[in-house]
Design an enzyme around this catalytic site. Structure first.
Site, PDB file in Angstrom:
ATOM      1  N   ASP A  31      72.923  -7.528  73.662  1.00 32.25           N
ATOM      2  CA  ASP A  31      71.953  -8.480  73.110  1.00 32.25           C
ATOM      3  C   ASP A  31      71.944  -9.789  73.884  1.00 32.25           C
ATOM      4  O   ASP A  31      70.885 -10.402  74.084  1.00 32.25           O
ATOM      5  CB  ASP A  31      72.275  -8.771  71.639  1.00 32.25           C
ATOM      6  CG  ASP A  31      71.977  -7.577  70.741  1.00 32.25           C
ATOM      7  OD1 ASP A  31      71.345  -6.615  71.230  1.00 32.25           O
ATOM      8  OD2 ASP A  31      72.368  -7.609  69.559  1.00 32.25           O
ATOM      9  N   GLU A  33      72.419 -10.402  77.036  1.00 34.42           N
ATOM     10  CA  GLU A  33      71.643 -10.332  78.278  1.00 34.42           C
ATOM     11  C   GLU A  33      70.146 -10.328  77.983  1.00 34.42           C
ATOM     12  O   GLU A  33      69.359 -10.977  78.682  1.00 34.42           O
ATOM     13  CB  GLU A  33      72.025  -9.080  79.070  1.00 34.42           C
ATOM     14  CG  GLU A  33      71.320  -9.009  80.424  1.00 34.42           C
ATOM     15  CD  GLU A  33      71.770  -7.829  81.269  1.00 34.42           C
ATOM     16  OE1 GLU A  33      71.036  -7.489  82.225  1.00 34.42           O
ATOM     17  OE2 GLU A  33      72.832  -7.243  80.977  1.00 34.42           O
ATOM     18  N   LYS A 112      56.217  13.575  57.152  1.00 35.95           N
ATOM     19  CA  LYS A 112      55.145  12.690  56.658  1.00 35.95           C
ATOM     20  C   LYS A 112      55.766  11.343  56.298  1.00 35.95           C
ATOM     21  O   LYS A 112      56.384  11.186  55.248  1.00 35.95           O
ATOM     22  CB  LYS A 112      54.449  13.308  55.450  1.00 35.95           C
ATOM     23  CG  LYS A 112      53.225  12.533  54.986  1.00 35.95           C
ATOM     24  CD  LYS A 112      52.512  13.270  53.851  1.00 35.95           C
ATOM     25  CE  LYS A 112      51.274  12.514  53.410  1.00 35.95           C
ATOM     26  NZ  LYS A 112      51.596  11.189  52.834  1.00 35.95           N
TER      27      LYS A 112
END
Length: 671
Positions: A31, A33, A112
């Site tokens: 995160d 970077e 679905k």
């Protein structure tokens, strides 16, 4: 100093990071970077705003405040799906397919997703527009809010111009966190992830939409054939190669047995998914065979949605309350110990009528099973008699109205008890609420709470009084400030110009729904013409059956109605039809006018007589047999030869749910 080449490089890098993390669930960087490169991008954009494009990753964090949502037309309609509830329904669907295209078939089965159907448009590979499904033809433009969903690429891997369909949803974890925050802040909790997703995508502040952490699965292109593929499965594979997120849990099935196995597998595994599903979608895989099958008015004949059985949950029946509807029908409602059912907390449920309570021997104090009919309306299925302690009390309907104490009656051919006192305060209050509703006079700011205040303080006794309300009196009400009152009075004033059909529907004439009101307004043009019409004249109109005609004649024979209409005239309420004439109206607006409709199969929610009356109220003629002259077939469960013949003749087929969409607001024709 940053150059444009570095800026474009950062966009590509951040797009790839997002694809790895959000689409294929395979993060390739930490995160920190990602954040570092995003900050670098934002600094460049601050220095060079002229370089910023709509496809920039910075646009995903929101910030734009919208004025509203404009309407957009779908180039290709976004049809709904017909439903299957058991293996027999699926077998019937399979038989219809084989009768039409032969036995060399396969079905693509997909989960679905329980979310919000949306459409994404890409032009030369770039994200251009996003819209809700709406009514299938016209949706709402939610381009900016969909842009905040990280799994939607702003650029495709190829420069295609396509319209992609999918389901936006809120993952269970995001939903849980959102409700925790709302609870801490004292805000109303969302009932389920579907509602939360829909609410998020209709936020005018895109930052709020961005904070909700929505996701999406894409499942179709408006026309897969344009992409040079021959099967639906190949089309889904191609969507993945373009960088779009497609659900991995799909499976190609070559027989119904394989379909049943897939359904059974996901019925058991659905609870472990990170998102909600409410069924399985079957699609005929071959695109040419899809074209051969074609579509009905509402749905494709080559696809069907298997709905999981409704969840049944036990809880305690604490009491039975009686509600008086605007037409006097007395409806018993179960007051329950709150319990979670199909994603929402349920504390009340329908008991329909006295006969049902007696037939099922439902008693106050019982432990009862409840479910949501169609996963929407809570209802009591039965009592669990083995859990009785002996303290339970049988329920008996009273002989008198709970609101006005008038004697209740049961009219011929009706199951429900009814209060026939025109002065009943409960009926008047419900009638007022109906009068101002969206499909009637559409008076903004006059919600149920305001109506109850006005009525209880004797500021209004009938609908005409609404048009004589003063600013001074309204300012005395709770939570009604200067601005609210000004807006309300403006809305009341504007409603006076409504076309006649809005007023007719608002008056609440028994059996007259919105569609019938429009037909009456078109035919008679003015209220004066209508109020003197006799039964013979009324029944000569395709939309009006005998029962409705009797109701209209009886209504206008009442002297109190004449007085009410005079008061409305004095207030300046329009009593003339101002809409398009019959010859100018579209077939969609007329629904069944001049059409022959056949009912077949078992209807779950409507009686056969109710369905017939509804079709007649929409202008249709009900026939007992299917022929080339039949325009529409409404098919319930266990539909047999009539449905088969309709398929053979390529006659449009409606489900019971399609028909129910046209019910009057109170949901019944015998009220």
């Amino acid at each position: 100093m940053a150059d444009k080449k570095r800026y474009e490089e950062l966009i590509n890098i951040l797009d790839q990071y997002s694809y790895d993390y959000y689409v294929i669930d395979n993060p390739t960087v930490e995160d920190a970077e990602y954040d570092q490169k995003m900050q670098e991008l934002l600094k460049i954009e601050e220095a060079h705003p002229e370089w910023v494009t709509p496809e920039s990753p910075s646009k995903r964090v929101g910030g734009e405040v919208l004025e509203g949502f404009k309407k957009v037309a779908h180039d290709t309609p976004m049809l709904s799906l017909a439903n299957a509830f058991n293996q027999e329904d699926l077998a019937d669907f399979d038989r219809r397919i084989r009768d039409k295209v032969g036995d060399d078939i396969a079905y693509m089965c997909e989960l679905k997703i329980d979310g919000l159907a949306v459409s994404l448009q890409y032009e030369n590979g770039k994200y251009k527009q996003g819209a809700t499904r709406g009514d299938g033809t016209i949706g709402e433009d939610i381009t900016a809010n969909l842009r905040t969903i990280r799994s939607i690429p702003m650029k495709l891997q190829k420069d295609y111009s396509i319209e992609v369909r999918g389901e936006a949803f809120m993952p269970k974890r995001s939903f849980q966190k959102l409700n925790e925050i709302r609870e801490e802040e004292g805000q109303m909790l969302f009932a389920n992830p579907r509602n939360a997703a829909a609410g998020s995508l209709r936020q005018l502040d895109t930052k709020i939409a961005a904070s909700r952490n929505l996701d999406i699965f894409l499942y179709a292109v408006a026309d897969f054939g344009e992409m040079g593929v021959e099967t639906h499965s190949a089309g889904l594979d191609m969507l993945e190669t373009l960088g779009l997120k497609v659900n991995k849990e799909r499976r190609l099935c070559n027989s119904l047995e394989e379909v049943y196995a897939y359904i059974e597998e996901w019925t058991e595994k659905r609870a472990g998914l990170a998102y909600d599903i409410d069924g399985i979608v079957l699609k005929l895989n071959n695109l040419e065979q899809q074209r051969q099958m074609g579509n009905t008015v509402k749905s494709p004949r080559w696809s069907i949605a298997y709905k999981f059985p409704a969840e049944e949950v036990p809880t305690k029946l604490l009491d039975i309350e009686l509600n008086v509807g605007r037409t006097g029908v007395i409806t018993p409602t179960a007051v329950l110990e709150p319990v979670r059912v199909a994603g929402t907390t349920v504390s009340r449920a329908s008991l329909h009528n006295e006969d049902l309570i007696t037939e099922k021997d439902i008693r106050i104090g019982d432990t009862v099973l409840i479910k949501k009919a169609g996963d929407i309306i809570p209802e009591v299925i039965k009592s669990i008699t083995e859990k009785r302690s002996g303290s339970e009390e049988p329920f008996h309907m009273p002989k008198n109205c709970p609101a006005c104490d008038s004697e209740l009656v049961r009219l011929e051919e009706e199951v429900a008890l009814r209060c026939i006192n025109p002065k009943c305060p409960a009926q008047i209050k419900e009638g007022l609420i109906h009068f101002v509703s969206r499909n009637a006079m559409n008076i903004d700011g006059l919600g149920e709470k305001v109506i109850i205040q006005l009525f209880s303080q004797h500021l209004i006794k009938d609908v005409a009084d609404l048009f004589f309300l003063s600013k001074e009196k309204l300012l005395e009400l709770e939570r009604m400030g200067e601005k609210s009152v000004t807006n309300l009075l403006a809305s009341i004033q504007a409603s006076k110009q409504n076309s006649l059909e809005k007023l007719l529907f608002g008056l609440g004439i028994r059996h007259v729904g919105a569609k019938a009101a429009k037909s009456l307004a078109i035919h008679f043009d003015t209220m004066d013409n209508l109020k003197v019409a006799d039964k013979e004249t009324l029944t000569s109109i395709n939309d009006i059956g005998e029962k409705m005609a009797d109701s209209i004649v009886t209504y206008f024979a009442n002297e109190e109605v004449h007085d009410l209409l005079e008061e409305l005239k004095r207030a300046g309420v329009n009593m003339t039809y101002t809409g398009p004439k019959l010859e100018d109206m579209s077939e969609e607006e007329l629904v069944f006018t001049g059409k022959t409709v056949v009912l077949t199969g078992k209807l779950e929610k409507l009686t056969r007589n109710d369905a017939k009356a509804l079709i007649e109220s929409l202008g249709g003629n009900v026939s007992g047999s299917v022929s080339k002259k039949t325009d529409v077939v409404v098919a319930g469960s266990d539909a047999g030869s009539k449905l088969a013949k309709a398929e053979e003749l390529a006659i449009p087929i409606w489900s019971e749910e399609d028909l129910i969409e046209y019910l009057p607001d109170e949901g019944g024709l015998n009220e």
